[in-house]
Each structure stands twice: as C-alpha cells, then as structure tokens.
Design an enzyme around this catalytic site. Sequence first.
Site, short mmCIF file in Angstrom:
data_model
loop_
_atom_site.label_atom_id
_atom_site.label_comp_id
_atom_site.label_asym_id
_atom_site.label_seq_id
_atom_site.Cartn_x
_atom_site.Cartn_y
_atom_site.Cartn_z
N HIS A 1 0.82 -1.22 0.00
CA HIS A 1 0.00 0.00 0.00
C HIS A 1 0.85 1.26 0.00
CE1 HIS A 1 -3.98 -1.88 0.70
NE2 HIS A 1 -3.19 -2.89 1.02
N ASP B 1 3.37 9.49 -0.77
CA ASP B 1 2.19 8.72 -0.37
C ASP B 1 1.96 7.63 -1.42
OD1 ASP B 1 -0.09 8.03 1.09
OD2 ASP B 1 -0.79 10.10 1.23
P1 ADQ Z 1 -3.19 5.98 4.76
O1 ADQ Z 1 -1.78 6.47 4.94
O2 ADQ Z 1 -3.96 5.74 6.00
O3 ADQ Z 1 -3.23 4.67 3.85
P2 ADQ Z 1 -5.13 7.35 2.90
O4 ADQ Z 1 -4.99 6.65 1.61
O5 ADQ Z 1 -5.32 8.80 2.78
O6 ADQ Z 1 -3.89 7.14 3.86
O7 ADQ Z 1 -6.36 6.73 3.66
C1 ADQ Z 1 -6.88 7.30 4.83
C2 ADQ Z 1 -8.31 6.82 5.04
O8 ADQ Z 1 -8.70 7.12 6.38
C3 ADQ Z 1 -9.30 7.49 4.13
O9 ADQ Z 1 -10.26 6.57 3.74
C4 ADQ Z 1 -9.92 8.60 5.01
O10 ADQ Z 1 -11.24 8.94 4.68
C5 ADQ Z 1 -9.87 7.94 6.35
N1 ADQ Z 1 -9.73 8.98 7.40
C6 ADQ Z 1 -8.71 9.85 7.53
N2 ADQ Z 1 -8.92 10.66 8.58
C7 ADQ Z 1 -10.08 10.29 9.12
C8 ADQ Z 1 -10.84 10.75 10.25
N3 ADQ Z 1 -10.43 11.75 11.05
N4 ADQ Z 1 -12.01 10.14 10.51
C9 ADQ Z 1 -12.44 9.12 9.73
N5 ADQ Z 1 -11.76 8.66 8.66
C10 ADQ Z 1 -10.60 9.22 8.37
C11 ADQ Z 1 -2.25 3.79 3.28
C12 ADQ Z 1 -1.22 4.45 2.35
C13 ADQ Z 1 -1.93 5.24 1.27
C14 ADQ Z 1 -2.91 4.34 0.51
C15 ADQ Z 1 -3.79 3.56 1.45
C16 ADQ Z 1 -4.58 2.48 0.71
O11 ADQ Z 1 -0.34 5.28 3.09
O12 ADQ Z 1 -1.01 5.81 0.37
O13 ADQ Z 1 -3.73 5.13 -0.32
O14 ADQ Z 1 -3.03 2.89 2.45
O15 ADQ Z 1 -3.73 1.69 -0.05
#
Ligand code: ADQ
Length: 467
Positions: free
Chosen positions: A164, A372
């Site tokens: 990921h 990211d």
């Molecule tokens: P993350 O680093 O966690 O994921 P991201 O892809 O942005 O980053 O996903 C975050 C998720 O958490 C999103 O679905 C978002 O809506 C949710 N979220 C964030 N803050 C929140 C809050 N305060 N309350 C509720 N929900 C919240 C890792 C990798 C990424 C990759 C994903 C999936 O670092 O690059 O996109 O895995 O592969």
Amino acid sequence: MAPGTSGGSLVVVANRLPVERVGGRHEAGWRTSPGGLVTALAPVLERNGGTWIGWSGTDERLQPFSAEGFNLVPVSLSHADLADYYEGFSNATLWPLYHDVTGRPVFERRWWDAYVRVNQRFADVTAAACAGGATVWVQDYQLQLVPAMLRRARPDLRIGWFNHIPFPGYEIYSRLPWRRQVIEGLLGADLLGFQRRDDAANFLRAARGHAAVVTRGSVVEVGGRQLRVGAFPISIDARALDELASTQSTLDRARQLRADLGHPRVVLLGVDRLDYTKGILHRLRAYGELLDEGDLKPPEAVLVQVATPSRERVEEYQRLRDEVEGVVGRINGDHGRVGQAAVHYLHRSFPREEMAALYLTADVMLVTPLRDGMNLVAKEYVACRHDERGALVLSEFTGAADELRQAFLINPWDIDGTKEAIRRAAHQSPAAAARRMRAMRRRVFEDDVHHWAATFLGALEMVAEGR
Ligand code: ADQ
C-alpha cells in the site's frame, strides 16, 4: 484450527483485523475500524466472502470469531512484539525508508528479529487456516516475509501480496541491512502488486541487484517458477460514497458546517493521519504565508485541518503532533479573532457521513504529502463532488497524481508553488472547476475499488494457473 476452515474462498492477511474493540474487554463489541486498507478491502470481502487474518489490536488471546460481517482469525501479539515488530521495524524502519526517507529510518537488529518471528507467526496461522488451493492475499509492508514462509509450508496456495505504500528507489532501498532477506520473502508470492509503475520498477531493480534473479519485463524467474510484478493502483467505493454524499442529511450537514464556519467565501480542507509523510507542516506554512501576505483573509477564508490520531506511541509522531499544534496555534494567534479561527484543527476520527459532509463543504481540498503510496482522501473528495464544484490541490508525490491529472498538481517542497496553486484553485471559474471535476470523477468511477480487487485477483489467478 483445522485446515479447510476458510472454505476455499479468499483469505486476506493483514497486520490488523478490520475491526476494533468498543468498550472494555468484557463487552464483546467490535466495530469496523477506519483507515485506507479497511476502506479498500471491506467491500471486496463483502462481495466475495472469505476470511481476514490479522492482529486484533488487543493483548487478548482470541479464538476465530465473526463480527461486522467478517470471518476473523486473530493473530496474537505481545507487548514486546508490538514494540519491536510493529512500532519498531514496521513504523520506525520500513515506513520512513519506503517513503523516501522523509523521516529518519532507525536500524535495530532486535527489531528485525521480531519482524522475522512475527511474520512466521502470521504465516503459521495462515497455513493452518487455509483450505487446499485457497487464494491468499497478503497486505502491505509489515508482512513482506509471509509469502516465502507460506509457500514453504503450503505450496498448493495461490499467494498474492500488495504494497500500500511506495517502494523506494535502488539507492534508498539498498541502505536496509536486511535487503536481500526482504526481497527473498516477497519472491515467495505468485503476484506482487504495487500502487504505481515506478514502485514496481524499483522493486524489479532491487530484486536483480540484491537477490540475483533474472527479470523479463514484469516477470521474475524464481526456482523454475514465474512470479509477476505489476502496478494495481488502489481506489475507493466511489458509488457508495457518491450516494452517501447525495443524501439529504449529508447535504444538510454540509450546509450546517458552512454556517458554523461563518459562511466563508473559501473553505480549505486537509484530512490526513497525523503522519510526517503527509506534508501537513508544509501545507500550514503555505497557508500561513497566504494569510500573512493578505492573499487569503479570515473570516472570508478558513482552513479546516482534520488530523487523525496515529501511531501515538512512536516518538517521532509525538514530536510531529507538538509541532503541528504549535504552528496551528501561531496562525490562530496571528490571524484569528474571538469566534473566528483561521485554522479549525480537529484531532479525532469521524464517521463516514461527517467526512462526506466535510468534503462537500471544501472549496479547496489540500492533499499535499511529501510521499504517499496512493492517497484515498483525494479520490474520496472527487467521488463526493456530484455538484462538480470544488478544487483539488494534489502533490505529485502521491500515487493518486498519476490518475488525477486535472488536479492542481504541486511539489509540496515548493512553498511558493503551493501558494500559487492554492490561489488559482480558490479563484477558478465555475466552468473550469466543473470541467476538471468531471474528468477526475470519470476516472475515479471507472477505476474503483471493485475494479482494483478484480484486476489484482484476476491477474493472480492467471499467474498461478501458468505455474
Ligand atoms: P493511509 O496512509 O492511511 O493509507 P489514505 O490513503 O489517505 O492514507 O487513507 C486514509 C483513510 O482514512 C481514508 O479513507 C480517510 O477517509 C480515512 N480517514 C482519515 N482521517 C479520518 C478521520 N479523522 N475520521 C475518519 N476517517 C478518516 C495507506 C497508504 C496510502 C494508501 C492507502 C490504501 O499510506 O497511500 O492510499 O493505504 O492503499
């Protein structure tokens, strides 16, 4: 557990189970936990059925159980495992190394020993839980040794692995003292999936350099077997989110949020785990300078920054939290007034409905990571904007930037460039906004999470058949 419990369907192996405890140990409640991985895989398992193997998030020794529609097989981790395998090797060695050293990786031999031990435990639990010929999908950088360990125990399984996060360039990867062992762990799979083509290419180069394998295009020859390496950009359940963002209650909530913010002309929004890779400090600096220079003026413009608590026991994250909160305090001290903050800072998790309402409220969405793997927030924002309004400012160092070409793409290290992009995003015409948003929505709806999973699992089936 006896072999065959999984019933031969899909088995997902990830560091964490997709649920977390609600209340204390004796109130047997579980709820689906937030985060990128669960967001992406929950709909896949809902459709295909199957089992999820992972750590429960508690120190209890639990038997397999069902919750929130998942069949769950817990792997137990002691406090020492957690400190060394998870907080240590996964989060303080691999995470900064794989994100282009945006943080300083720490190399501790004791952490590596724990990583090997815990990966072996995951492999043992999985080997025991899988039916003959089952398809196993191992997730992410915490479990890179599982594919080879699992293949040794169960050569009948189809094994896929998906990363990921990014896979770094050769020179950076080569710093890892256990670089050969990690590559050999991954080479046990039938299919290795990465977010971007560049990540897959980086892995192939590392495999040639450190494990002396021969590669032909995306195929690696290992011990008379062929392993495929490819890019499978992850996505979201765009339709479900679009529907959620179209309900009357979400629309009402978005209107209420705007009113609560004092009906600003421009609402800027950031939503990130509180992580140094997400570029929150760089973004705050750009916003602060736009206020200092009078380009944006509260209360006409406000920033809402949601910073989700993350890895709070790792020292670097505690330091980052202090720094972010210091900068937020300074901006509010300089530019806020009584009842009118310049930055609304929210350090907690929210339900999906509230996230959708926040996205609908945001005129300018700021997604500015230094590195990211993908970034699902960018895609979620686009999926929610059925009104074809709003603008996305997006770092070119995210996987999402490969797909969302109509965003305002920025280099987050370039503060002046970021400020210029925010200015342009805040002032674009409604027609230009709709044009960009329509193109991005088309992409997110076509390549959604179901497409991602189907493409990966389809490719896994093909490679495994040809072996
Ligand atoms: P993350 O680093 O966690 O994921 P991201 O892809 O942005 O980053 O996903 C975050 C998720 O958490 C999103 O679905 C978002 O809506 C949710 N979220 C964030 N803050 C929140 C809050 N305060 N309350 C509720 N929900 C919240 C890792 C990798 C990424 C990759 C994903 C999936 O670092 O690059 O996109 O895995 O592969």
